[in-house]
Design an enzyme around this catalytic site. Structure first.
Site, PDB file in Angstrom:
ATOM      1  N   GLU A 232       0.861  -1.185   0.000  1.00 45.52           N
ATOM      2  CA  GLU A 232       0.000   0.000   0.000  1.00 45.52           C
ATOM      3  C   GLU A 232       0.897   1.234   0.000  1.00 45.52           C
ATOM      4  OE1 GLU A 232      -3.759   1.988   2.420  1.00 45.52           O
ATOM      5  OE2 GLU A 232      -2.658   0.315   3.303  1.00 45.52           O
TER       6      GLU A 232
ATOM      7  N   HIS B 191      -0.265   7.577   6.249  1.00 49.09           N
ATOM      8  CA  HIS B 191       1.017   7.306   5.602  1.00 49.09           C
ATOM      9  C   HIS B 191       1.965   8.490   5.803  1.00 49.09           C
ATOM     10  CE1 HIS B 191      -0.186   3.748   2.982  1.00 49.09           C
ATOM     11  NE2 HIS B 191      -1.290   4.077   3.639  1.00 49.09           N
TER      12      HIS B 191
ATOM     13  N   ASN C 179     -12.518   6.079   1.901  1.00 54.00           N
ATOM     14  CA  ASN C 179     -11.467   6.623   2.756  1.00 54.00           C
ATOM     15  C   ASN C 179     -10.219   6.973   1.954  1.00 54.00           C
ATOM     16  OD1 ASN C 179     -12.948   4.406   4.811  1.00 54.00           O
ATOM     17  ND2 ASN C 179     -12.533   6.418   5.657  1.00 54.00           N
TER      18      ASN C 179
ATOM     19  N   ASP D 135     -16.539  -1.177   9.728  1.00 54.83           N
ATOM     20  CA  ASP D 135     -16.485  -1.094  11.193  1.00 54.83           C
ATOM     21  C   ASP D 135     -17.404  -0.016  11.743  1.00 54.83           C
ATOM     22  OD1 ASP D 135     -15.127   1.135  10.324  1.00 54.83           O
ATOM     23  OD2 ASP D 135     -13.304   0.754  11.479  1.00 54.83           O
TER      24      ASP D 135
ATOM     25  N   ASP E 204      -8.257  -4.033   7.272  1.00 56.52           N
ATOM     26  CA  ASP E 204      -7.249  -2.974   7.431  1.00 56.52           C
ATOM     27  C   ASP E 204      -6.640  -3.054   8.829  1.00 56.52           C
ATOM     28  OD1 ASP E 204      -5.682  -0.894   6.498  1.00 56.52           O
ATOM     29  OD2 ASP E 204      -7.111   0.670   7.066  1.00 56.52           O
TER      30      ASP E 204
ATOM     31  N   ALA F 273      -5.995   5.649  11.659  1.00 61.86           N
ATOM     32  CA  ALA F 273      -4.770   4.925  11.296  1.00 61.86           C
ATOM     33  C   ALA F 273      -5.062   3.433  11.294  1.00 61.86           C
ATOM     34  CB  ALA F 273      -3.642   5.271  12.263  1.00 61.86           C
ATOM     35  N   GLY F 274      -5.644   2.962  10.188  1.00 61.44           N
ATOM     36  CA  GLY F 274      -6.018   1.555  10.130  1.00 61.44           C
ATOM     37  C   GLY F 274      -7.219   1.286  11.024  1.00 61.44           C
TER      38      GLY F 274
END
Length: 380
Positions: A132, A144, A222, A251, A278, A312-313
């Site tokens: 990714e 990132h 996202n 989620d 993720d 973040a994930g």
């Protein structure tokens, strides 16, 4: 591995054709042998009797950044992959694509080497690699590291092409801003699954990428351009273009249930919406924080964020994603299971995964009447 065929009875079985009842699932040497009426069971078979519930395929998760307290970026080696795969198998994902988040060329090379070694050594659950980044858009970087994001160069392309020759599955998430159409075409022709993500690309940019061979969109909604009335953006392209499938983090934190429902029903085929976790290091563990590229990521219940609040994930098990889709949209439980099993397996051209049918890998989950995970078989 058992020394004789095993038959699992006492639970309904979700096959590609639908639910069957009063049947036995026979598996031997890591593969499903047959699904037959319970009354037709012969001698010489070890029988495992369950108390209700349903057998479903083991999940196929194409976006797994970490698990068991570890992040792949922090230690890109075979032992990390083994522990990640074990942690995810315990919670239902019997096949995973370990995912490296944007990092240096040196770390990327280590990750590729680790994935190749894991596959060659038969580490259970590791089916390839997902990179990714780093060829993304800084304007949509999410968690990132901006300083590591860069355009794809010839050496990057050659590294990916070499890796694809040794991995059963190689998936790469890229932004059209950082790769050319010719690079996408070259990657796709080499069998690499090109996914669009972390991008401000327009609808036309995405359509051009799809025509060049891109087949997927990473974590729909996202870190990508949104759908507007005059510019459909990446989201609009993901839903409108049949060439593209789209991963979804179900989620209820990353995507609102109404948006999940709209996307599932609006998606033009043959591409489909499928589920990803993720997952980060917290998956299958009770740790409250960890580091990525030197930055601390904090867990608050099921929400993972950087210090500034950037998502973040995810802290998400695919069974919970399946239940969320089944409970919060009008999609059936059986279809939601397919979104976490057969559909992603087909996207990455692994027809022996994600289904309970003769010849498929004996990756089986036993789900109780209350929809909780009761048992896991991985390769029998």
């Amino acid at each position: 591995m058992s020394q004789q065929p095993s038959a699992v009875i006492g639970a309904d079985i979700l096959t590609p054709e639908g639910i069957v009842r009063d049947h036995a699932l026979l598996h031997d040497a890591g593969r499903i042998e047959s699904i037959v009426p319970k009354a037709d069971l012969g001698a010489g078979v070890e029988v495992i009797e369950l108390d209700g519930g349903v057998l479903i395929p083991g999940f196929v998760d194409l976006q797994v950044n970490g698990g068991g307290g570890l992040m792949f970026n922090n230690a890109p080696d075979v032992e990390t992959l083994r522990r990640m795969a074990e942690a995810h198998a315990r919670i239902g994902a019997t096949s995973i694509l370990p995912t490296l988040i944007t990092d240096t060329p040196e770390i990327t090379e280590q990750a590729i080497a680790a994935a190749i070694e894991a596959v060659e050594n038969g580490v259970p659950g590791i089916i390839g690699l997902h990179l990714e980044g780093p060829h993304l858009s800084r304007s949509r970087k999410g968690a990132h590291e901006a300083n590591l994001i860069r355009p794809m160069e010839q050496t990057d392309l050659e590294r990916l092409l070499a890796a694809a020759q040794k991995l059963p599955v190689l998936k790469v998430t890229v932004a059209p801003e950082s790769v050319s159409g010719e690079q996408i075409r070259t990657l796709s022709e080499a069998g690499i699954v090109v996914s669009l993500g972390h991008t401000d690309a327009s609808y036309e940019d995405c359509r051009a990428a799809a025509e060049a061979g891109a087949r997927c969109v990473t974590h729909l909604f996202n870190a990508q351009s949104q759908m507007g009335n005059r510019e459909p953006g990446t989201v609009g392209a993901a839903l409108a273009l049949g060439e593209l499938s789209a991963g979804l983090i179900a989620d209820t934190i990353h995507v609102h249930p109404a948006s999940m429902c709209n996307a599932i029903h609006a998606k033009n085929g043959p591409g489909r919406v499928f589920l990803v976790s993720d997952a980060m290091a917290t998956a299958g563990s009770d740790i409250a924080s960890f580091k990525l590229n030197g930055r601390e990521i904090l867990r608050s219940e099921n929400r993972l964020t950087l210090a500034d609040g950037t998502l973040a994930g995810a802290h998400l098990e695919l069974l919970d994603a399946v239940k969320n889709v089944a409970q919060l949209t009008d999609v059936s439980f059986e279809t939601a299971v397919e979104m976490a099993s057969r559909i992603p397996a087909d996207l990455v051209r692994q027809p022996h995964l994600g289904r309970l049918s003769p010849g498929a890998a004996a990756n089986i989950l036993h789900i109780g009447i209350d929809r909780t995970l009761q048992g896991v078989w991985q390769s029998g």
